[in-house]
Design an enzyme around this catalytic site. Structure first.
Site, PDB file in Angstrom:
ATOM      1  CE  LYS A  82      -4.513   0.845   0.481  1.00 18.98           C
ATOM      2  NZ  LYS A  82      -5.693   0.081   0.088  1.00 18.98           N
ATOM      3  N   GLY A 183     -25.604   2.836   2.653  1.00 21.54           N
ATOM      4  CA  GLY A 183     -24.690   3.495   1.715  1.00 21.54           C
ATOM      5  C   GLY A 183     -24.950   3.000   0.313  1.00 21.54           C
ATOM      6  CB  VAL A 184     -27.521   3.353  -2.127  1.00 20.28           C
ATOM      7  CG1 VAL A 184     -28.154   2.096  -1.577  1.00 20.28           C
ATOM      8  CG2 VAL A 184     -28.230   4.569  -1.571  1.00 20.28           C
ATOM      9  N   GLY A 185     -23.913   3.828  -2.911  1.00 16.14           N
ATOM     10  CA  GLY A 185     -22.983   4.517  -3.797  1.00 16.14           C
ATOM     11  C   GLY A 185     -22.492   3.555  -4.861  1.00 16.14           C
ATOM     12  CB  VAL A 187     -20.196  -1.054  -3.376  1.00 18.10           C
ATOM     13  CG1 VAL A 187     -20.514  -2.510  -3.073  1.00 18.10           C
ATOM     14  CG2 VAL A 187     -18.718  -0.884  -3.692  1.00 18.10           C
TER      15      VAL A 187
HETATM   16  P1  NAD Z   1     -19.222   5.616  -2.387  1.00 18.96           P
HETATM   17  O1  NAD Z   1     -18.586   6.832  -1.831  1.00 18.96           O
HETATM   18  O2  NAD Z   1     -19.469   5.524  -3.849  1.00 18.96           O
HETATM   19  O3  NAD Z   1     -20.633   5.363  -1.661  1.00 18.96           O
HETATM   20  C1  NAD Z   1     -20.779   5.436  -0.273  1.00 18.96           C
HETATM   21  C2  NAD Z   1     -22.209   5.918   0.013  1.00 18.96           C
HETATM   22  O4  NAD Z   1     -22.377   5.886   1.429  1.00 18.96           O
HETATM   23  C3  NAD Z   1     -22.477   7.347  -0.435  1.00 18.96           C
HETATM   24  O5  NAD Z   1     -23.695   7.387  -1.164  1.00 18.96           O
HETATM   25  C4  NAD Z   1     -22.567   8.137   0.888  1.00 18.96           C
HETATM   26  O6  NAD Z   1     -23.496   9.207   0.823  1.00 18.96           O
HETATM   27  C5  NAD Z   1     -23.049   7.065   1.831  1.00 18.96           C
HETATM   28  N1  NAD Z   1     -22.726   7.279   3.242  1.00 18.96           N
HETATM   29  C6  NAD Z   1     -21.615   7.831   3.774  1.00 18.96           C
HETATM   30  N2  NAD Z   1     -21.690   7.807   5.115  1.00 18.96           N
HETATM   31  C7  NAD Z   1     -22.861   7.219   5.428  1.00 18.96           C
HETATM   32  C8  NAD Z   1     -23.506   6.885   6.650  1.00 18.96           C
HETATM   33  N3  NAD Z   1     -22.941   7.171   7.828  1.00 18.96           N
HETATM   34  N4  NAD Z   1     -24.711   6.284   6.603  1.00 18.96           N
HETATM   35  C9  NAD Z   1     -25.305   5.994   5.410  1.00 18.96           C
HETATM   36  N5  NAD Z   1     -24.734   6.298   4.231  1.00 18.96           N
HETATM   37  C10 NAD Z   1     -23.533   6.885   4.238  1.00 18.96           C
HETATM   38  O7  NAD Z   1     -18.311   4.406  -1.871  1.00 18.96           O
HETATM   39  P2  NAD Z   1     -18.209   2.952  -2.493  1.00 18.96           P
HETATM   40  O8  NAD Z   1     -17.147   2.932  -3.535  1.00 18.96           O
HETATM   41  O9  NAD Z   1     -19.583   2.474  -2.814  1.00 18.96           O
HETATM   42  O10 NAD Z   1     -17.629   2.135  -1.261  1.00 18.96           O
HETATM   43  C11 NAD Z   1     -18.434   1.848  -0.138  1.00 18.96           C
HETATM   44  C12 NAD Z   1     -17.599   1.169   0.937  1.00 18.96           C
HETATM   45  O11 NAD Z   1     -17.046  -0.050   0.419  1.00 18.96           O
HETATM   46  C13 NAD Z   1     -16.396   1.990   1.418  1.00 18.96           C
HETATM   47  O12 NAD Z   1     -16.186   1.688   2.772  1.00 18.96           O
HETATM   48  C14 NAD Z   1     -15.251   1.443   0.595  1.00 18.96           C
HETATM   49  O13 NAD Z   1     -14.012   1.607   1.255  1.00 18.96           O
HETATM   50  C15 NAD Z   1     -15.621  -0.016   0.512  1.00 18.96           C
HETATM   51  N6  NAD Z   1     -15.067  -0.694  -0.658  1.00 18.96           N
HETATM   52  C16 NAD Z   1     -15.376  -0.258  -1.895  1.00 18.96           C
HETATM   53  C17 NAD Z   1     -14.866  -0.922  -3.010  1.00 18.96           C
HETATM   54  C18 NAD Z   1     -15.212  -0.468  -4.412  1.00 18.96           C
HETATM   55  O14 NAD Z   1     -14.991  -1.259  -5.350  1.00 18.96           O
HETATM   56  N7  NAD Z   1     -15.767   0.717  -4.614  1.00 18.96           N
HETATM   57  C19 NAD Z   1     -14.029  -2.039  -2.843  1.00 18.96           C
HETATM   58  C20 NAD Z   1     -13.746  -2.478  -1.534  1.00 18.96           C
HETATM   59  C21 NAD Z   1     -14.271  -1.792  -0.449  1.00 18.96           C
END
Ligand code: NAD
Length: 352
Positions: A82, A183-185, A187
């Site tokens: 990392k 968290g609907v982002g 993922v």
């Molecule tokens: P993202 O930023 O696209 O989506 C996160 C969502 O969570 C956002 O819509 C945000 O508004 C919401 N959010 C933030 N804080 C919140 C809370 N306290 N309560 C409810 N909603 C909340 O992130 P992502 O890429 O979807 O990743 C989500 C998680 O998964 C992160 O912890 C990330 O580290 C982990 N992750 C992601 C990936 C990937 O491929 N994107 C891979 C491994 C791990």
């Protein structure tokens, strides 16, 4: 928290770190190489402001160890590494590009010993920019722009939920099961779609209520207030937002049977895994269930670009979790301990 470089390294079992102070920007660059048993260290590049540079080093060393476990749990031929750019303030424009060019030069001097990718604080654009200055970045950047790991991570979580349902209810079917997606982002959105397509009921929670409403509408589910996540009845709680949501305060409130989501570091501490276990809530270890995006990017880096093959490989997370849950059940240990043992076994096998 105050610490220093020496203290961080004395308590770390990794192989090496490379440290550079970037005089023009005042940033510190850390490249942590944890374990190369399975292959050359690979892991994302984080950019963050820390109170003290040693906290950046600590983050890099911990995250590199986490990558060793993530790759080993999937028996993927990469090692744990990392990098962290500990910046004095958030940087844009020329200042940011200058830092990235000098970071690329550092990676070039390492000649591929470490390969990086996107992480917290870095963007697909940063990856594309870095790729112009070093061959040692892993961002999959195709003709249509940067590839998105989110849908692959979501697929891994989806099959992981199937595995957990099988272990708890004796059937992997989503039909009629409620899954609360926190968290609907990147993922959470594709995950919600997969759950709905499989007949599951999506409960969508997000600090951005509009997004939650859109996803709930599209999936025929309903919205849950971000503050009510831990007290809302559901079969599966899928943390897909932030870390440490499973902690001494939330565990007693949970009414779900399963915790299975994409967020990194879901447990505030390992003891929270014990707390879930004692309450009969099955926990899918985060570094196993959320490895789909990393695996897909690793495969793309190896030249695999067929979507069906990528999905097939990511779906092997289901079998990995089956084995972890089975070991947990038969040995009377938590799934977290079972997956840690799996990692140690795989590394030991390759060392021999
Ligand atoms: P993202 O930023 O696209 O989506 C996160 C969502 O969570 C956002 O819509 C945000 O508004 C919401 N959010 C933030 N804080 C919140 C809370 N306290 N309560 C409810 N909603 C909340 O992130 P992502 O890429 O979807 O990743 C989500 C998680 O998964 C992160 O912890 C990330 O580290 C982990 N992750 C992601 C990936 C990937 O491929 N994107 C891979 C491994 C791990």
């Amino acid at each position: 928290m105050t610490t220093d470089f020496g203290t961080v390294l004395e308590h770390w079992d990794g192989q090496a770190v490379v440290i550079r102070h970037d005089e023009p920007s005042g940033a510190w660059m850390f490249v942590a190489l944890h374990d190369d048993t399975l292959g050359g260290p690979v892991g994302g590049c984080r950019m963050r402001v820390y109170d003290h540079p040693a906290e950046g080093l600590l983050d890099a060393t911990r995250l590199a160890a986490g990558m060793t476990a993530k790759w080993a749990a999937m028996e993927f031929p990469f090692g744990g590494g990392k990098s962290v750019l500990a910046v004095p303030h958030l940087m844009e424009g020329e200042e940011r590009r200058g830092l990235l060019v000098r970071f690329a030069h550092l990676l070039n001097t390492l000649e591929g010993t470490y390969r990086g990718g996107e992480d917290l604080g870095t963007t697909p654009d940063d990856m594309a920019f870095l790729a112009g200055h070093t061959p040692h970045m892993m961002g999959a950047h195709g003709s249509e722009g940067p590839a998105d790991p989110g849908p692959f991570t979501a697929l891994g979580v989806f099959v992981g939920i199937r595995s957990a349902l099988g272990a708890v209810f004796g059937s992997r079917e989503l039909d009629g099961r409620t899954v609360l997606v926190q968290g609907v982002g990147d993922v959470g959105i594709p995950l919600s779609r997969m759950i709905a397509a499989a007949g599951g009921i999506v409960l969508a929670a997000d600090v951005d209520r509009d997004v939650a409403e859109e996803v709930a509408d599209e999936c025929g589910g309903r919205v849950v207030d971000a503050e009510s996540v831990y007290t809302t009845r559901c079969d599966v709680y899928a943390p897909c937002a932030i870390g440490a949501t499973v902690n001494p305060e939330t565990v007693p409130l949970l009414t779900c049977r399963i915790v299975a989501g994409s967020a990194n570091n879901q447990l505030l501490s390992p003891e929270d895994g014990d707390r879930l276990h004692e309450r009969g809530i099955l926990y899918a270890p985060d570094y196993v269930i959320n490895g789909g995006g990393a695996m897909a990017f690793g495969l793309m880096h190896q030249g695999v670009d067929d979507r069906e093959e990528l999905d097939r490989r990511v779906s092997t997370i289901e079998q990995a979790l089956d084995e972890i849950f089975e070991e947990s059940r038969t040995q009377g240990i938590t799934p977290g301990e079972a997956s840690d043992r799996r990692v140690r076994r795989i590394l030991e096998k390759h060392r021999r």
